[in-house]
Write a protein that holds these residues in place. Structure first.
Motif, PDB file in Angstrom:
ATOM      1  N   ASP A   1       0.817  -1.213   0.000  1.00 55.00           N
ATOM      2  CA  ASP A   1       0.000   0.000   0.000  1.00 55.00           C
ATOM      3  C   ASP A   1       0.853   1.267   0.000  1.00 55.00           C
ATOM      4  O   ASP A   1       0.442   2.299  -0.549  1.00 55.00           O
ATOM      5  CB  ASP A   1      -0.918   0.021   1.218  1.00 55.00           C
ATOM      6  CG  ASP A   1      -2.077  -0.969   1.099  1.00 55.00           C
ATOM      7  OD1 ASP A   1      -2.270  -1.520  -0.007  1.00 55.00           O
ATOM      8  OD2 ASP A   1      -2.775  -1.196   2.107  1.00 55.00           O
ATOM      9  N   SER A   2       2.015   1.215   0.629  1.00 57.91           N
ATOM     10  CA  SER A   2       2.848   2.414   0.752  1.00 57.91           C
ATOM     11  C   SER A   2       3.920   2.512  -0.325  1.00 57.91           C
ATOM     12  O   SER A   2       4.765   3.405  -0.276  1.00 57.91           O
ATOM     13  CB  SER A   2       3.521   2.436   2.133  1.00 57.91           C
ATOM     14  OG  SER A   2       4.318   1.280   2.338  1.00 57.91           O
TER      15      SER A   2
ATOM     16  N   ARG B   1       3.941   3.525  -3.371  1.00 55.63           N
ATOM     17  CA  ARG B   1       4.010   4.791  -4.115  1.00 55.63           C
ATOM     18  C   ARG B   1       4.827   5.821  -3.347  1.00 55.63           C
ATOM     19  O   ARG B   1       5.687   6.495  -3.913  1.00 55.63           O
ATOM     20  CB  ARG B   1       2.599   5.325  -4.381  1.00 55.63           C
ATOM     21  CG  ARG B   1       1.816   4.538  -5.423  1.00 55.63           C
ATOM     22  CD  ARG B   1       0.497   5.211  -5.734  1.00 55.63           C
ATOM     23  NE  ARG B   1      -0.236   4.497  -6.765  1.00 55.63           N
ATOM     24  CZ  ARG B   1      -1.419   4.878  -7.248  1.00 55.63           C
ATOM     25  NH1 ARG B   1      -1.989   5.974  -6.770  1.00 55.63           N
ATOM     26  NH2 ARG B   1      -2.014   4.174  -8.176  1.00 55.63           N
TER      27      ARG B   1
ATOM     28  N   ALA C   1       8.433   4.813  -3.380  1.00 56.41           N
ATOM     29  CA  ALA C   1       9.051   5.075  -4.692  1.00 56.41           C
ATOM     30  C   ALA C   1       9.346   6.561  -4.874  1.00 56.41           C
ATOM     31  O   ALA C   1      10.385   6.935  -5.432  1.00 56.41           O
ATOM     32  CB  ALA C   1       8.140   4.570  -5.806  1.00 56.41           C
ATOM     33  N   ILE C   2       8.440   7.416  -4.397  1.00 56.58           N
ATOM     34  CA  ILE C   2       8.677   8.868  -4.496  1.00 56.58           C
ATOM     35  C   ILE C   2       9.899   9.258  -3.664  1.00 56.58           C
ATOM     36  O   ILE C   2      10.763  10.016  -4.114  1.00 56.58           O
ATOM     37  CB  ILE C   2       7.427   9.640  -4.023  1.00 56.58           C
ATOM     38  CG1 ILE C   2       6.282   9.447  -5.029  1.00 56.58           C
ATOM     39  CG2 ILE C   2       7.750  11.120  -3.862  1.00 56.58           C
ATOM     40  CD1 ILE C   2       4.967  10.044  -4.573  1.00 56.58           C
TER      41      ILE C   2
ATOM     42  N   TYR D   1      10.479   6.969 -10.867  1.00 53.13           N
ATOM     43  CA  TYR D   1       9.401   6.656  -9.927  1.00 53.13           C
ATOM     44  C   TYR D   1       8.606   5.444 -10.390  1.00 53.13           C
ATOM     45  O   TYR D   1       8.317   4.522  -9.601  1.00 53.13           O
ATOM     46  CB  TYR D   1       8.465   7.859  -9.762  1.00 53.13           C
ATOM     47  CG  TYR D   1       7.104   7.481  -9.266  1.00 53.13           C
ATOM     48  CD1 TYR D   1       6.893   7.159  -7.930  1.00 53.13           C
ATOM     49  CD2 TYR D   1       6.023   7.399 -10.144  1.00 53.13           C
ATOM     50  CE1 TYR D   1       5.637   6.784  -7.479  1.00 53.13           C
ATOM     51  CE2 TYR D   1       4.772   7.031  -9.707  1.00 53.13           C
ATOM     52  CZ  TYR D   1       4.578   6.722  -8.368  1.00 53.13           C
ATOM     53  OH  TYR D   1       3.342   6.339  -7.927  1.00 53.13           O
ATOM     54  N   THR D   2       8.227   5.426 -11.661  1.00 51.63           N
ATOM     55  CA  THR D   2       7.435   4.311 -12.190  1.00 51.63           C
ATOM     56  C   THR D   2       8.198   2.998 -12.075  1.00 51.63           C
ATOM     57  O   THR D   2       7.639   1.966 -11.666  1.00 51.63           O
ATOM     58  CB  THR D   2       7.065   4.570 -13.661  1.00 51.63           C
ATOM     59  OG1 THR D   2       6.349   5.805 -13.759  1.00 51.63           O
ATOM     60  CG2 THR D   2       6.205   3.442 -14.203  1.00 51.63           C
TER      61      THR D   2
ATOM     62  N   ASP E   1       8.386   1.953  -8.354  1.00 54.61           N
ATOM     63  CA  ASP E   1       7.066   1.533  -7.873  1.00 54.61           C
ATOM     64  C   ASP E   1       6.774   0.100  -8.300  1.00 54.61           C
ATOM     65  O   ASP E   1       6.428  -0.758  -7.470  1.00 54.61           O
ATOM     66  CB  ASP E   1       6.005   2.489  -8.424  1.00 54.61           C
ATOM     67  CG  ASP E   1       4.621   2.213  -7.849  1.00 54.61           C
ATOM     68  OD1 ASP E   1       4.531   1.628  -6.749  1.00 54.61           O
ATOM     69  OD2 ASP E   1       3.623   2.587  -8.498  1.00 54.61           O
ATOM     70  N   TRP E   2       6.935  -0.184  -9.583  1.00 49.88           N
ATOM     71  CA  TRP E   2       6.646  -1.531 -10.076  1.00 49.88           C
ATOM     72  C   TRP E   2       7.684  -2.547  -9.613  1.00 49.88           C
ATOM     73  O   TRP E   2       7.353  -3.708  -9.383  1.00 49.88           O
ATOM     74  CB  TRP E   2       6.550  -1.512 -11.603  1.00 49.88           C
ATOM     75  CG  TRP E   2       5.253  -0.946 -12.064  1.00 49.88           C
ATOM     76  CD1 TRP E   2       5.022   0.318 -12.519  1.00 49.88           C
ATOM     77  CD2 TRP E   2       3.981  -1.604 -12.070  1.00 49.88           C
ATOM     78  NE1 TRP E   2       3.694   0.488 -12.821  1.00 49.88           N
ATOM     79  CE2 TRP E   2       3.034  -0.677 -12.563  1.00 49.88           C
ATOM     80  CE3 TRP E   2       3.557  -2.885 -11.727  1.00 49.88           C
ATOM     81  CZ2 TRP E   2       1.684  -0.990 -12.703  1.00 49.88           C
ATOM     82  CZ3 TRP E   2       2.212  -3.208 -11.867  1.00 49.88           C
ATOM     83  CH2 TRP E   2       1.302  -2.272 -12.349  1.00 49.88           C
TER      84      TRP E   2
END
Length: 278
Positions: free
Chosen positions: A210-211, A213, A216-217, A249-250, A253-254
């Motif tokens: 859940d966290s 994102r 990743a930021i 970031y993308t 995240d992935w």
């Protein structure tokens, strides 16, 4: 053709047909059908798949239905109440969400399986996955419903469909997987400590998912942040980002979601290989 594949293909065809008719006729009465079909398609498919692979004389279709509906509804209701009462916006909020949602799903599993006299590890995997996918289906329906409304207050079928597609793709790696792990440990006859450790482990995986994102930021800023961006953050402003940072970031995240999923899948695989006598 296997049953789970029939369920998926028929459900997919009905969902696509409903979307097409809704777009063609602009009949808003069909939107609930789009929401329900899209939200339940993947969870129901994977429940049928799990049942076929882990078929047991103890786990009946009736019990699976109760686990999916009753367990799923009790899970989302319990999670909604506890998260409203106990959680406040903070850096640890997602950790609280993980512990609460995995806890209520575990309690829901215990409730629906309370009359099951003979329990095996495989039964726990199947019933745990069913409760988890029930939770995921009802939760996804809520997300799809909210995504339907634009900032201007209009209805957006495109946003609804995009949300259902994304959550459908990720559904096999979320709630069903985590609750299957806890259910397998619970029904394997292990002691209290292994059950607590399993609950702790899946709750942490859930929280990280859940966290991701935010993680990743933060990592993107650590790796590629520029002084002027940090200066803006210090005074409470949201800095502009570069194209390279968006790609970073993308990727992060992935990558994080992939690592979490691999850990959970390997854990589940290890459980499924244990002798049923354990």
């Amino acid at each position: 053709m296997r049953s789970w594949l029939k369920v998926f293909l028929i459900g997919l065809a009905l969902w696509v047909a409903t979307i097409a008719v809704t777009m063609w006729t602009l009949n808003s009465n069909l939107i609930p059908t789009v929401v329900l079909l899209g939200s339940f398609l993947v969870p129901v498919t994977f429940v049928v798949w799990a049942y076929e692979r882990g078929r047991s004389e103890h786990v009946t279709v009736e019990l699976l239905f109760r686990a999916f509906i009753v367990g799923g509804v009790l899970g989302v209701l319990g999670a909604s109440l506890l998260e409203t009462w106990l959680l406040q916006p903070s850096i640890w909020m997602y950790m609280g969400v993980g512990f609460i949602e995995e806890g209520v799903k575990l309690l829901a599993l215990l409730f629906v399986a309370r009359h099951l006299r003979h329990r095996t590890l495989r039964d726990g995997l199947v019933l745990g996955a069913t409760v988890g996918f029930g939770f995921a289906a009802f939760e996804s329906a809520g997300y799809a419903f909210n995504a339907m409304f634009t900032e201007s207050g209009h209805l957006s079928l495109q946003q609804l469909v995009e949300t259902e597609v994304l959550r459908g793709l990720l559904a096999p790696l979320g709630h069903g997987l985590w609750t299957a792990i806890v259910g397998g440990v619970l029904f394997s006859g292990a002691g209290l400590l292994p059950i607590l450790l399993a609950y702790l482990g899946v709750s942490v995986l859930h929280a990280l998912w859940d966290s991701m994102r935010g993680i990743a930021i933060a990592l993107t800023m650590v790796f590629t942040g520029r002084q002027w961006q940090f200066d803006q953050l210090r005074i409470g402003q949201v800095p502009a980002v570069t194209d390279g940072q968006v790609h970073m970031y993308t990727f992060l995240d992935w990558l994080g979601l992939t690592i979490i999923s691999v850990i959970a899948l390997l854990w589940l695989r290890g459980l499924s290989k244990r002798p049923q006598s354990q």
